[in-house]
Design an enzyme around this catalytic site. Structure first.
Site, mmCIF file in Angstrom:
data_model
loop_
_atom_site.group_PDB
_atom_site.id
_atom_site.type_symbol
_atom_site.label_atom_id
_atom_site.label_comp_id
_atom_site.label_asym_id
_atom_site.label_seq_id
_atom_site.Cartn_x
_atom_site.Cartn_y
_atom_site.Cartn_z
ATOM 1 N N CYS A 147 0.829 -1.208 0.000
ATOM 2 C CA CYS A 147 0.000 0.000 0.000
ATOM 3 C C CYS A 147 0.859 1.251 0.000
ATOM 4 O O CYS A 147 1.396 1.647 1.038
ATOM 5 C CB CYS A 147 -0.939 0.003 1.207
ATOM 6 S SG CYS A 147 -1.997 1.461 1.298
ATOM 7 N N CYS A 150 -0.481 4.069 2.210
ATOM 8 C CA CYS A 150 -0.251 3.843 3.642
ATOM 9 C C CYS A 150 1.195 4.111 4.035
ATOM 10 O O CYS A 150 1.468 4.700 5.092
ATOM 11 C CB CYS A 150 -0.593 2.404 4.011
ATOM 12 S SG CYS A 150 -2.183 1.822 3.417
ATOM 13 N N ASP A 151 2.138 3.661 3.217
ATOM 14 C CA ASP A 151 3.534 3.587 3.652
ATOM 15 C C ASP A 151 4.508 4.468 2.894
ATOM 16 O O ASP A 151 5.687 4.538 3.261
ATOM 17 C CB ASP A 151 4.008 2.128 3.550
ATOM 18 C CG ASP A 151 3.198 1.189 4.433
ATOM 19 O OD1 ASP A 151 2.715 1.647 5.481
ATOM 20 O OD2 ASP A 151 3.043 0.012 4.067
#
Length: 323
Positions: A147, A150-151
């Protein structure tokens, strides 16, 4: 062993969507039963994909960030506080042909279902497809990610790689250039499958490089990702690429096999819900989170859809069961 009582709300799955649905239905005095799933490296494991996520910095209310498992523990404690019955069990069979709906745990061939319910909220999530490399699972959350949204922030000024050649992979590669020094797209062929506009955007981005006709055979690093091993898909020649992050973008698989033939799905297996609601094609069955969201797949959007499904279920019960 069968539970003879008929539950007003039975929730399948315990990620952000399922536990948000549990919080809302518990506060509505509907005494939800949540089948959390069973510990597993794939599928609807208790807590969902955030249980294998390290720091979460994009969930509102946590300005300093929070570890994925800690966030999910808070969800679970909140659901429990309002009276949710949480059980680490996984449904093996369902029958949604009539009410009360039937759910089996354990032997699907058993004559009697384990649970009966007036409504069911499906929140079994989706599983990111992985490469099945020797060290891949060990380094998930330590440089291996599925992701970018997300990261990506954690890879500021890093050299990283993205595996894949479709729209999702190229979209992630473009997004990651906001943070990374370089992004190498690793693809098995010599041309991308992504749409033309996505390809043009990536080709024009000076931070994006391409490793054509290559497949990743392993990802290495003692504590975090240090490099990936590559193999030329034409010559078989081995090589190494020094990166500190590997984003696997080869697709997701919704955890919907249990509902085949009973709930409407799109061509990719995601459950179809009615507009902005959680309503499925079966009256009294609702769905939320990644199991029906092919587009966003974020914890916050999953939680929001869990709220919607819970409110839909509460109103449906008022109109059809508690009237």
């Amino acid at each position: 062993m069968s539970d003879a009582s008929v539950h007003d709300v039975l929730i399948l799955g315990s990620g952000p969507a399922g536990l948000t649905a549990a919080i809302y239905t518990a506060r509505a005095s509907l005494s939800p039963l949540v089948l959390e799933g069973e510990p597993s490296s794939t599928g609807d494991t208790p807590g969902g994909q955030l249980m294998i996520t390290t720091e979460v910095e994009n969930f509102p209310g946590f300005p300093q960030g929070i570890m994925g498992p800690e966030l999910m523990a808070g969800f679970r404690d909140q659901a429990s506080r309002f009276g949710t019955d949480l059980r680490q069990e996984k449904a093996s069979k369902v029958d949604f042909s009539e009410r009360p709906f039937k759910v089996w745990v354990g032997d699907p061939a058993a004559a009697d279902p384990t649970y009966l319910a007036n409504t069911v909220i499906v929140s079994t999530g989706a599983t990111a497809l992985m490469l099945d490399l020797p060290n891949e699972q060990r380094l998930v959350g330590h440089g291996v990610s599925t992701c970018a949204t997300c990261d990506g922030f954690f890879f500021r000024d890093h050299d990283i790689a993205v595996v894949g050649g479709g729209d999702s992979a190229i979209e992630e590669a473009n997004f990651l250039t906001k943070f990374a020094k370089t992004v190498t797209v690793i693809h098995r062929r010599d041309e991308l499958r992504a749409s033309k506009i996505m390809q043009e955007r990536a080709m024009a981005n000076p931070k994006i490089k391409f490793q054509w006709n290559s497949q990743v055979t392993d990802v290495l690093g003692e504590h975090t990702v240090e490099k990936v091993l590559l193999e030329d898909t034409i010559t078989g020649e081995a090589s190494e690429l020094a990166v500190t992050g590997l984003f696997v973008a080869i697709g997701h698989r919704p955890n919907t096999s249990l509902f085949e033939g009973q709930l409407a799905m799109n061509d990719n297996g995601y459950l179809i819900t009615d507009g902005d609601s959680g309503r499925t094609n079966v009256e009294g069955i609702f769905a939320c989170g990644d199991v029906q969201d092919e587009t966003y797949r974020q914890a916050i959007t999953a939680a929001g859809s869990g709220c919607a499904a819970a409110l839909d279920a509460e109103r449906w019960l008022e109109a059809n069961v508690h009237n």
